[in-house]
Structures are given as structure tokens and as C-alpha cells.
Design an enzyme around this catalytic site. Structure first.
Site, PDB file in Angstrom:
ATOM      1  N   ASP A 220      20.385  49.868  35.311  1.00 13.26           N
ATOM      2  CA  ASP A 220      20.900  50.383  36.293  1.00 13.26           C
ATOM      3  C   ASP A 220      20.339  49.568  37.698  1.00 13.26           C
ATOM      4  OD1 ASP A 220      22.024  51.910  38.532  1.00 13.26           O
ATOM      5  OD2 ASP A 220      22.723  53.065  37.192  1.00 13.26           O
ATOM      6  N   HIS A 243      21.056  46.129  38.070  1.00 11.99           N
ATOM      7  CA  HIS A 243      22.141  46.223  39.005  1.00 11.99           C
ATOM      8  C   HIS A 243      21.761  45.917  40.361  1.00 11.99           C
ATOM      9  CE1 HIS A 243      24.783  49.050  36.567  1.00 11.99           C
ATOM     10  NE2 HIS A 243      24.612  48.029  35.769  1.00 11.99           N
TER      11      HIS A 243
END
Ligand SMILES: *[C@@H]1O[C@H](CO)[C@@H](O)[C@H](O)[C@H]1NC(C)=O
Length: 399
Positions: A220, A243
Site C-alpha cells: 500500500d 502505492h
């Protein structure tokens, strides 16, 4: 000399060997002397909490020493307020979460420091053992626990996290919440690129946080920056997989503190989903993001190198048809170059009600397949110089 030796001997005899005099002013407790077992199998939580209570109750600078070995710990809260404002966890070994994720999976946190002042964590590996929980979540099983954050500091001041490695956390790796003056140096975050919700470092409601010389590979956000973050400095970091570095999601709540004065300087993104991103929910909010600088950034094959997305609405739930109230202004992108993995490298999708203002781009040079990459803007105003991308991007559509 002889006097000192005698003193040291006397003290070590008096203290049943768990107390070692490290220097005239600092006292060291070795967790093994307090009952912890380095075998990776025996629950050492009680010994760690006992060491903490001794350190917390002392007025002298104190070191809690964790030697080489694997120490199994359940979820634990190291709480203040303490008499002590100089406690160092010096970790040579590895702290291991229970291999059965259900043991701490609903506890919210694995290692939590609450209401402390002057705590340093130096060295060590924190092994969250999250892989089985990720597999549970990825299988679509709705009965999986949400998972525990590996290390959190909450309502705390003057914190240093130095040379710590966080491995395979169940959920977020490191969370800084409601803190003032936090330095993270040489932090390493490592989890699979497909692990869900494993943000590297999450900062919110905190001021004066610094992240230096750190490397995040996770599933993430490498760094996520939540509401109420001010004076955040991130320098010399590497991200990927992951991310990216993300301000947001902002505007989840209608009453929300803003994000202000964030610097990201000298960062490398490698094969990440995003590079530098600002993200807000598409619904009303008092939130804002302003005085943000992204400087000296290298993108290597990044899917979305530069993003402002103000229409975040996962599952189209609780926001369809609404626009973001989050005001984004004074965002500077300076010296950003490298490669995009998709044709559009710069995407500004701002709120139609509160367009982005004073977006500045200087020397942004991103390519896709050896060609200048494209940019796309809506409701974004600002200025640009030295771009490879089209400079016609900044235009507020006439109403
Ligand atoms: C912005 O934050 C930095 C630390 O990241 C701090 O040194 C600086 O004083 C802050 N600027 C303002 C105007 O508050």
C-alpha cells in the site's frame, strides 16, 4: 579505577544480573535478565512490560536492551506518563508477533506506545508475521480480522525511530498519531507488493515529523499522510513496490484538520503504483492541503507519477454526485524526472467546487516509451516551466 570496578560488581550483585551500569548516568535492563526468552516460542510480553515499568518509573536515562534472538510478543501497550524522558529500546534481535494472526488480529495494534515523552527505538527487526492474514483477506473470506499495526506512537513527544526494520506487518507498519517531534531515520519497511493495507509509515494529527534515509517496499502507500499533519519533512527515501507517497485520503469527515507544510525531497520511486499523490474524498469537508513541496524526485516505471485525485469514492458508496470540499493550494513539483509506465504521467483531477490553485511545476520531465508523457488537468490552476509535458494543462474550464 578499583573503586569503579568494585561499584560495578556490587551493583550487578545487588540487581540479580538484570541491571547493568552502562555509563554513570544511563541504566540498562536486559530483557533476558527479566525473563524474556530468545527462542521465538516463549511469550516474552510480561518481561518486556516489566522492563518498561522499571524504565518508566525511573528518573534516570534508561536503556532496555534486547539481545540477539527472536522474542515472541503479543500485543502490548507501553504507556506513560513516565517519570523518565529518556528511554531507549536498543534492539539487536527480532521481535516476533504470534504466528496465528487471530491472536492480535483484532487488537488494532501490536506494539503501541501511548502518552510517552523521549522514547528512542534503535535497531532491530519487528516481524509482524502478516502473510497468513493477507492470504485470508485475499481469498475474499469476510471473516478475517482487520489486522494489527506493527508499531504505533500515539499522543507522544520527542520520539526517535532509528535503524528499525518492519517486516510483513498485518496492517500498517508504523503509525504516528497525535505526536510532536518525531524523527525516523534509516527505517526499512518490507512486505509483499500485493499485501493489503500494509502502509509503510502513516502520519496523522502530528507536527514536526521527519523521515530520513528510509526505504519502503510494501503493498500500500509507502508513506501516507493523514489529516492534521503539519511540518512534515521526508528526505532521501526510496519507495517500491508500493502505492507511493500519498497525502490522503483527506476529506473523509466533514469536519477535518488540514495538512500543511509538507516537504518531500530526494525520493526515488521504482515500479510503484503512484509517485507523489494528493487524494481526497469526493464529498464536503473543511479539510485542506497547502504548502506542499515535491522536489528532486526520480520516477522509474511508475504507473501514475504525479496525481491529484479529488474524486476518491471507493465502491461509489457515501459520495456519488458530491464534490470534494478539500482545498488544495500551493503545491510545487520541482525537478521531477524519469519514466512513467502509462501514457499520462501527470493527472490533476481537482474539485469542481474548490479548484486546485497555485500548482507550480518546474522541470518536470517524464517520459513514456521514450516519448514525452502526457498530462491531464481538470479544475487546476497554476504555472509551469521547463516541462516536457504539454504546458496547456492549467486551465479552469469556463463555467
Ligand atoms: C515547515 O516545516 C519545517 C519542518 O519540516 C520547519 O522547519 C519549518 O519551520 C516549517 N515552516 C513553517 C512556515 O512553519
Amino acid at each position: 579505577m578499583i573503586l569503579i570496578i568494585v561499584l560495578v560488581l556490587l551493583l550487578s550483585v545487588l540487581s540479580n544480573s538484570e541491571l547493568v551500569v552502562a555509563s554513570p548516568s544511563a541504566v540498562t535492563f536486559n530483557v533476558v535478565g527479566l525473563g524474556a526468552k530468545p527462542d521465538g516460542k516463549t511469550d516474552s510480553t510480561t518481561a518486556f512490560l516489566f522492563a518498561w515499568s522499571k524504565a518508566c518509573g525511573s528518573v534516570n536515562p534508561t536503556v532496555i536492551y534486547v539481545p540477539v534472538g527472536r522474542f515472541l510478543l503479543r500485543n502490548a501497550v507501553f504507556s506513560g506518563q513516565c517519570k523518565n524522558s529518556a528511554i531507549t529500546f536498543r534492539i539487536a534481535g527480532t521481535l516476533v508477533a504470534p504466528s496465528d494472526y487471530r491472536v492480535i488480529g483484532n487488537a488494532g495494534n501490536w506494539l503501541m506506545f501511548y502518552d510517552v515523552n523521549g522514547v528512542t527505538i534503535s535497531g532491530g527487526i519487528l516481524d509482524g508475521q502478516g502473510t497468513a492474514l493477507w492470504a485470508c483477506k485475499s481469498s475474499g473470506n469476510s471473516g478475517c480480522p482487520s489486522g494489527a499495526t506493527t508499531l504505533e506512537f500515539s499522543n507522544s513527544n520527542n520520539i526517535v525511530i532509528n535503524g528499525v526494520t518492519s517486516l510483513n506487518s498485518q496492517m500498517f507498519h508504523i503509525v504516528i498519531n497525535g505526536c510532536h517531534n518525531v524523527k525516523m531515520l534509516g527505517v526499512k519497511v518490507s512486505a509483499s507488493g500485493s499485501s493489503p493495507n500494509t502502509d509503510g509509515i502513516h502520519v496523522q494529527m502530528s507536527t514536526g515529523v521527519t523521515i530520513l534515509n528510509s526505504k519502503m517496499s510494501t503493498g500500500d502507500d509507502c508513506v501516507s499522510i493523514g489529516p492534521g499533519t503539519t511540518n512534515l519533512w521526508i528526505e532521501s527515501v526510496a519507495c517500491g513496490p508500493g502505492h507511493g507517497i500519498s497525502i490522503g485520503s483527506l476529506g473523509k469527515d466533514s469536519e477535518e484538520a488540514g495538512v500543511q507544510n509538507v516537504t518531500v525531497k530526494t525520493a526515488t520511486f521504482t515500479g510503484s503504483q503512484n509517485g507523489v499523490r494528493i487524494k481526497s474524498w469526493g464529498r464536503p469537508s473543511t479539510g485542506f492541503a497547502r504548502n506542499i513541496l515535491f522536489q528532486h524526485v526520480v520516477m522509474e516505471n511508475v504507473e501514475n507519477p504525479i496525481v491529484i485525485d479529488q474524486n476518491y469514492c471507493p465502491g461509489n458508496k457515501d459520495c456519488p454526485g458530491q464534490v470534494s470540499g478539500v482545498k488544495i493550494s500551493d503545491v510545487t513539483y520541482q525537478d521531477i524526472h524519469g519514466t512513467s509506465a502509462t501514457p499520462v504521467a501527470v493527472k490533476f483531477d481537482c474539485s469542481s467546487k474548490f479548484p486546485c490553485t497555485s500548482i507550480q511545476m518546474e522541470d518536470v520531465k517524464l517520459t513514456y516509451n521514450n516519448q514525452p508523457a502526457q498530462s491531464s488537468c481538470s479544475h487546476a490552476a497554476g504555472s509551469a516551466s521547463g516541462l516536457v509535458q504539454s504546458t496547456t494543462c492549467f486551465k479552469i474550464p469556463s463555467k
